[in-house]
Design a protein around this motif. Sequence first.
Motif, PDB file in Angstrom:
ATOM      1  N   ILE A   1       0.808  -1.198   0.000  1.00 46.88           N
ATOM      2  CA  ILE A   1       0.000   0.000   0.000  1.00 46.88           C
ATOM      3  C   ILE A   1       0.848   1.257   0.000  1.00 46.88           C
ATOM      4  O   ILE A   1       0.424   2.309  -0.417  1.00 46.88           O
ATOM      5  CB  ILE A   1      -0.972  -0.026   1.203  1.00 46.88           C
ATOM      6  N   CYS A   2       2.105   1.126   0.470  1.00 41.68           N
ATOM      7  CA  CYS A   2       2.939   2.310   0.525  1.00 41.68           C
ATOM      8  C   CYS A   2       4.173   2.128  -0.359  1.00 41.68           C
ATOM      9  O   CYS A   2       4.878   1.129  -0.251  1.00 41.68           O
ATOM     10  CB  CYS A   2       3.373   2.563   1.964  1.00 41.68           C
ATOM     11  N   PHE A   3       4.426   3.053  -1.239  1.00 44.13           N
ATOM     12  CA  PHE A   3       5.546   2.942  -2.168  1.00 44.13           C
ATOM     13  C   PHE A   3       6.620   3.962  -1.819  1.00 44.13           C
ATOM     14  O   PHE A   3       6.311   5.090  -1.462  1.00 44.13           O
ATOM     15  CB  PHE A   3       5.079   3.205  -3.595  1.00 44.13           C
TER      16      PHE A   3
ATOM     17  N   VAL B   1       7.916   7.554  12.461  1.00 39.88           N
ATOM     18  CA  VAL B   1       6.534   8.018  12.643  1.00 39.88           C
ATOM     19  C   VAL B   1       5.483   6.963  12.346  1.00 39.88           C
ATOM     20  O   VAL B   1       4.357   7.067  12.831  1.00 39.88           O
ATOM     21  CB  VAL B   1       6.210   9.278  11.800  1.00 39.88           C
ATOM     22  N   CYS B   2       5.785   5.963  11.549  1.00 42.43           N
ATOM     23  CA  CYS B   2       4.733   5.016  11.152  1.00 42.43           C
ATOM     24  C   CYS B   2       4.154   4.313  12.380  1.00 42.43           C
ATOM     25  O   CYS B   2       4.876   3.652  13.117  1.00 42.43           O
ATOM     26  CB  CYS B   2       5.276   3.977  10.182  1.00 42.43           C
ATOM     27  N   PRO B   3       2.868   4.439  12.611  1.00 42.59           N
ATOM     28  CA  PRO B   3       2.254   3.834  13.795  1.00 42.59           C
ATOM     29  C   PRO B   3       2.269   2.305  13.741  1.00 42.59           C
ATOM     30  O   PRO B   3       2.102   1.659  14.758  1.00 42.59           O
ATOM     31  CB  PRO B   3       0.806   4.322  13.774  1.00 42.59           C
ATOM     32  N   LEU B   4       2.449   1.746  12.552  1.00 44.03           N
ATOM     33  CA  LEU B   4       2.401   0.293  12.442  1.00 44.03           C
ATOM     34  C   LEU B   4       3.759  -0.303  12.089  1.00 44.03           C
ATOM     35  O   LEU B   4       3.855  -1.467  11.747  1.00 44.03           O
ATOM     36  CB  LEU B   4       1.329  -0.117  11.437  1.00 44.03           C
ATOM     37  N   ASP B   5       4.804   0.512  12.179  1.00 42.80           N
ATOM     38  CA  ASP B   5       6.166  -0.008  12.070  1.00 42.80           C
ATOM     39  C   ASP B   5       6.398  -0.711  10.729  1.00 42.80           C
ATOM     40  O   ASP B   5       6.914  -1.818  10.680  1.00 42.80           O
ATOM     41  CB  ASP B   5       6.405  -0.978  13.253  1.00 42.80           C
ATOM     42  N   VAL B   6       5.986  -0.065   9.657  1.00 42.11           N
ATOM     43  CA  VAL B   6       6.070  -0.667   8.331  1.00 42.11           C
ATOM     44  C   VAL B   6       7.484  -0.595   7.730  1.00 42.11           C
ATOM     45  O   VAL B   6       7.894  -1.470   6.997  1.00 42.11           O
ATOM     46  CB  VAL B   6       5.034   0.001   7.388  1.00 42.11           C
ATOM     47  N   PHE B   7       8.243   0.467   8.071  1.00 44.17           N
ATOM     48  CA  PHE B   7       9.517   0.720   7.376  1.00 44.17           C
ATOM     49  C   PHE B   7      10.755   0.289   8.154  1.00 44.17           C
ATOM     50  O   PHE B   7      10.749   0.242   9.379  1.00 44.17           O
ATOM     51  CB  PHE B   7       9.695   2.217   7.103  1.00 44.17           C
ATOM     52  N   ARG B   8      11.807   0.023   7.407  1.00 40.17           N
ATOM     53  CA  ARG B   8      13.156  -0.077   7.960  1.00 40.17           C
ATOM     54  C   ARG B   8      14.087   0.617   6.968  1.00 40.17           C
ATOM     55  O   ARG B   8      13.770   0.722   5.779  1.00 40.17           O
ATOM     56  CB  ARG B   8      13.596  -1.535   8.093  1.00 40.17           C
TER      57      ARG B   8
ATOM     58  N   ASP C   1       1.088  -4.643   6.773  1.00 45.58           N
ATOM     59  CA  ASP C   1       0.541  -4.034   7.982  1.00 45.58           C
ATOM     60  C   ASP C   1       0.094  -2.589   7.777  1.00 45.58           C
ATOM     61  O   ASP C   1      -0.495  -1.988   8.673  1.00 45.58           O
ATOM     62  CB  ASP C   1       1.573  -4.072   9.112  1.00 45.58           C
ATOM     63  N   CYS C   2       0.392  -2.030   6.618  1.00 49.35           N
ATOM     64  CA  CYS C   2       0.069  -0.614   6.376  1.00 49.35           C
ATOM     65  C   CYS C   2      -1.438  -0.400   6.399  1.00 49.35           C
ATOM     66  O   CYS C   2      -2.201  -1.196   5.862  1.00 49.35           O
ATOM     67  CB  CYS C   2       0.634  -0.189   5.025  1.00 49.35           C
ATOM     68  N   MET C   3      -1.892   0.680   7.037  1.00 52.03           N
ATOM     69  CA  MET C   3      -3.331   0.960   7.106  1.00 52.03           C
ATOM     70  C   MET C   3      -3.706   2.180   6.267  1.00 52.03           C
ATOM     71  O   MET C   3      -4.776   2.747   6.447  1.00 52.03           O
ATOM     72  CB  MET C   3      -3.769   1.128   8.557  1.00 52.03           C
ATOM     73  N   SER C   4      -2.821   2.633   5.403  1.00 54.50           N
ATOM     74  CA  SER C   4      -3.096   3.796   4.544  1.00 54.50           C
ATOM     75  C   SER C   4      -3.532   5.015   5.344  1.00 54.50           C
ATOM     76  O   SER C   4      -4.558   5.631   5.068  1.00 54.50           O
ATOM     77  CB  SER C   4      -4.181   3.472   3.515  1.00 54.50           C
ATOM     78  N   CYS C   5      -2.724   5.371   6.346  1.00 48.40           N
ATOM     79  CA  CYS C   5      -3.119   6.502   7.182  1.00 48.40           C
ATOM     80  C   CYS C   5      -2.472   7.803   6.708  1.00 48.40           C
ATOM     81  O   CYS C   5      -2.794   8.871   7.201  1.00 48.40           O
ATOM     82  CB  CYS C   5      -2.755   6.237   8.637  1.00 48.40           C
ATOM     83  N   PHE C   6      -1.499   7.730   5.799  1.00 46.98           N
ATOM     84  CA  PHE C   6      -0.844   8.898   5.198  1.00 46.98           C
ATOM     85  C   PHE C   6       0.132   9.618   6.114  1.00 46.98           C
ATOM     86  O   PHE C   6       0.674  10.653   5.758  1.00 46.98           O
ATOM     87  CB  PHE C   6      -1.863   9.915   4.666  1.00 46.98           C
ATOM     88  N   ILE C   7       0.326   9.123   7.328  1.00 42.74           N
ATOM     89  CA  ILE C   7       1.196   9.838   8.265  1.00 42.74           C
ATOM     90  C   ILE C   7       2.623   9.919   7.715  1.00 42.74           C
ATOM     91  O   ILE C   7       3.248  10.983   7.714  1.00 42.74           O
ATOM     92  CB  ILE C   7       1.159   9.173   9.658  1.00 42.74           C
ATOM     93  N   CYS C   8       3.141   8.812   7.190  1.00 43.06           N
ATOM     94  CA  CYS C   8       4.520   8.821   6.676  1.00 43.06           C
ATOM     95  C   CYS C   8       4.650   9.852   5.554  1.00 43.06           C
ATOM     96  O   CYS C   8       5.633  10.597   5.490  1.00 43.06           O
ATOM     97  CB  CYS C   8       4.915   7.431   6.187  1.00 43.06           C
ATOM     98  N   GLU C   9       3.643   9.867   4.699  1.00 44.26           N
ATOM     99  CA  GLU C   9       3.679  10.793   3.571  1.00 44.26           C
ATOM    100  C   GLU C   9       3.680  12.243   4.065  1.00 44.26           C
ATOM    101  O   GLU C   9       4.381  13.106   3.519  1.00 44.26           O
ATOM    102  CB  GLU C   9       2.455  10.525   2.694  1.00 44.26           C
TER     103      GLU C   9
ATOM    104  N   TYR D   1       4.528   7.415  -1.402  1.00 42.52           N
ATOM    105  CA  TYR D   1       3.206   7.490  -2.007  1.00 42.52           C
ATOM    106  C   TYR D   1       2.342   6.417  -1.364  1.00 42.52           C
ATOM    107  O   TYR D   1       2.673   5.234  -1.409  1.00 42.52           O
ATOM    108  CB  TYR D   1       3.292   7.259  -3.515  1.00 42.52           C
ATOM    109  N   VAL D   2       1.266   6.848  -0.722  1.00 40.86           N
ATOM    110  CA  VAL D   2       0.373   5.894  -0.076  1.00 40.86           C
ATOM    111  C   VAL D   2      -0.839   5.698  -0.977  1.00 40.86           C
ATOM    112  O   VAL D   2      -1.506   6.661  -1.350  1.00 40.86           O
ATOM    113  CB  VAL D   2      -0.074   6.398   1.308  1.00 40.86           C
ATOM    114  N   SER D   3      -1.081   4.466  -1.316  1.00 42.93           N
ATOM    115  CA  SER D   3      -2.269   4.187  -2.114  1.00 42.93           C
ATOM    116  C   SER D   3      -3.442   3.968  -1.166  1.00 42.93           C
ATOM    117  O   SER D   3      -3.324   3.229  -0.195  1.00 42.93           O
ATOM    118  CB  SER D   3      -2.034   2.936  -2.953  1.00 42.93           C
TER     119      SER D   3
HETATM  120  S1  SF4 Z   1       0.389   5.006   5.463  1.00 35.29           S
HETATM  121 FE1  SF4 Z   1       0.471   4.931   7.719  1.00 35.29          FE
HETATM  122  S2  SF4 Z   1       0.574   2.751   8.180  1.00 35.29           S
HETATM  123 FE2  SF4 Z   1       1.075   2.950   6.015  1.00 35.29          FE
HETATM  124  S3  SF4 Z   1       3.283   3.058   5.967  1.00 35.29           S
HETATM  125 FE3  SF4 Z   1       2.551   5.184   6.023  1.00 35.29          FE
HETATM  126  S4  SF4 Z   1       2.505   5.714   8.205  1.00 35.29           S
HETATM  127 FE4  SF4 Z   1       2.684   3.501   8.087  1.00 35.29          FE
END
Ligand code: SF4
Lengths: 574, 89
Positions: B2-4, B19-26, B45-53, B62-64
């Motif tokens: 979901i996140c590119f 910042v990712c609340p779901l610890d998606v990145f390394r 685990d990404c929930m498309s919350c846009f916080i990282c973006e 880019y969050v889809s």
């Molecule tokens: S959209 Fe939210 S959950 Fe997904 S990678 Fe970005 S911060 Fe994490």
Amino acid sequence: MIWRGYRVSEWTCDVLMIGAGLAGLTAAWAAAREGARVLVACKGFAGADGVSPFAGGVVLYLLPEDDEDGFLQEHERLNEGLIHPEVLRRVIRQNTSLWQAWGRWGAPLEREIDGSPRRRWLRIGGRSHVPRLAVDSMKMMQFLRRLALRSGVRLLEQTCITRLLQDAGGTLVGAVGFQRQEGKLVIIRAPAVVMASGGCSWRGAHMGQHNVMGDGVAIAARLGAELASMEFCVSYVATCSLFDSHGQCVLAALGGKFRNSLGENILIRHGLPEPAPTHQLALAMVLELLEGRGPIQFDLRGISENERRDWEERFPLVARGLRRTGRDIFAEPVPWFPGFTGSIGGSGGIRWQRLGGETNVPGLFVAGDAAMRTPVTGAGSGITFLNLAWAGVSGLWAGLSAARWARGYLAAGPEWTREAIEEGLKETVGPLERRTGFSSRSLLRQLQQVVVDPCVNFLRTREGLQAALSRIREIRRETEMLRARDWHDLACCHEVRHAALVAEAMLASAVVREESRGWHRRLDFPNRGGPEWEVWTAARLRQDGADMDFEVQLWLPSSLGTEPPEGADDLLRE
Amino acid sequence: MICFVNEERCVGCGLCVRVCPLDVFRMVPRDGRRKPVACAVYPEDCMSCFICEEYCPANCLYVSPERSPLHAVWPFHEEIEKTKNGGNK
Ligand code: SF4
Ligand code: SF4
């Protein structure tokens, strides 16, 4: 330090804050201003943690010249009772002075020309117009992060707390957990803990809520804290089928219409006010779907260009997602469905005894969605603007009382045993050390199967609940045999473990309440009960042979302390 | 997924990891790059919350918003899946 080959970092503070949403950061700031050394441990990033960044700019804001009594009555009616008027009144007033202070200190609020916070009026429940503030939640959270840091608060981010530690006498002395990105255990010494870790979403379908999994509620329950009003932990907020969105209530208030496949306005069909309280809308949606008149489309064509632009500013993240789907929800009706939000829109949580967030565990305080909210928001989600108000005010009060508790306690000297720490660390790394076991993903699915189904939740029966309860017990036992692939998955394992325990408390409480109101709908007791049901439930975990079990009792609103801690207004005066 | 991440543009600041609340990145090392770059290692685990973006200073995330298919927990999931792409039934 090294413990059995694991790296361990050790921390000491007066007040440990668990969670860094609106409640946690407010509590951290208040406790620090009260002179405590504060440490905030949160799973995400303080300022972008919990569901607060998605609480799209709607917070109640009543001024002294407003009709408070009228609001209270309307609120009680829409939420179908169980409100404590005295508590609610105090929360509403404290909320106003809190946001006024934040406004003076530069919070990102819409303002009038004279600089005072600008109010908007939102129609809800058919007739009332509720004054609210327009806030950019994401910027607001960043503001609170800065406020906390400036008052000396330390942050421990991407950190999962797994267990609280007690001394021999049952008083809280600290916590253990781990930092998932560093693969490191943490031990924190703290005579006071504020649990502000949010509600439980069971990773349902709604924007930005997957990280709240009932962690604090479950950890507190394992320690002997009581959980109140858990039967109301099933909430559904309409969300767009194309992607997880939020902000439905504002769109509905602007004139959005929910229509079934026959093109009928479903609220009119069910004799509900427009816009309807969230719980009534959800029930109507579920009935329509069950009776074969789905999908439900949300028709926003009546919303003006100006209102639309305004909404997009208020909910920038949803608006961005929307643009990316390539569909224009304002130009064509798009399917929406009742997305599950668990206890976030509902009102169950850790029971507090006084307004300082004091629980039955000495040293444990609670704030925000982790705390029972029934005295303030009742049995439903009639007017949801109180959720943020509750988060801020309960945080402020809990921060103050925790700081004072810590000061009193330190004089006596905290005692903790090696054994308690050992046990806590073992529990923490358990899933990492298992060679075989269940995966967090598969148990989460099974858990959702029992908890999330709107057909089951809106059509509760004794038999159905009991069957669900025994299934959840099985799952909960299986969560003691989870296996983590790595430190990232270790967090998921603990979340599933916590969410299973919260589900059990919810179902056990739902069996006991033999009536229907708000989010709690019983097919076998379809009507709202009489005055004998103007009581709250309290679920307490007890040892049952080799297993455990929730014992649920009823308690009266009259036993609730209604005096907030002193000095809150002095803090806000500067 | 979901996140590119646009690795070319990533400046390696590591903010998305924090910042990712779901610890998606390394942050992972890449040939020819001096600094490790962001990688969505737990995309499921990404929930498309846009916080990282929101936080990324280099504008390379880019969050889809695409919802991952609803699974059978949702009694109407099939119906909902059907309506995702065509609008009306
Ligand atoms: S959209 Fe939210 S959950 Fe997904 S990678 Fe970005 S911060 Fe994490
Ligand atoms: S925030 Fe952006 S620039 Fe920084 S590491 Fe992440 S992707 Fe790269």
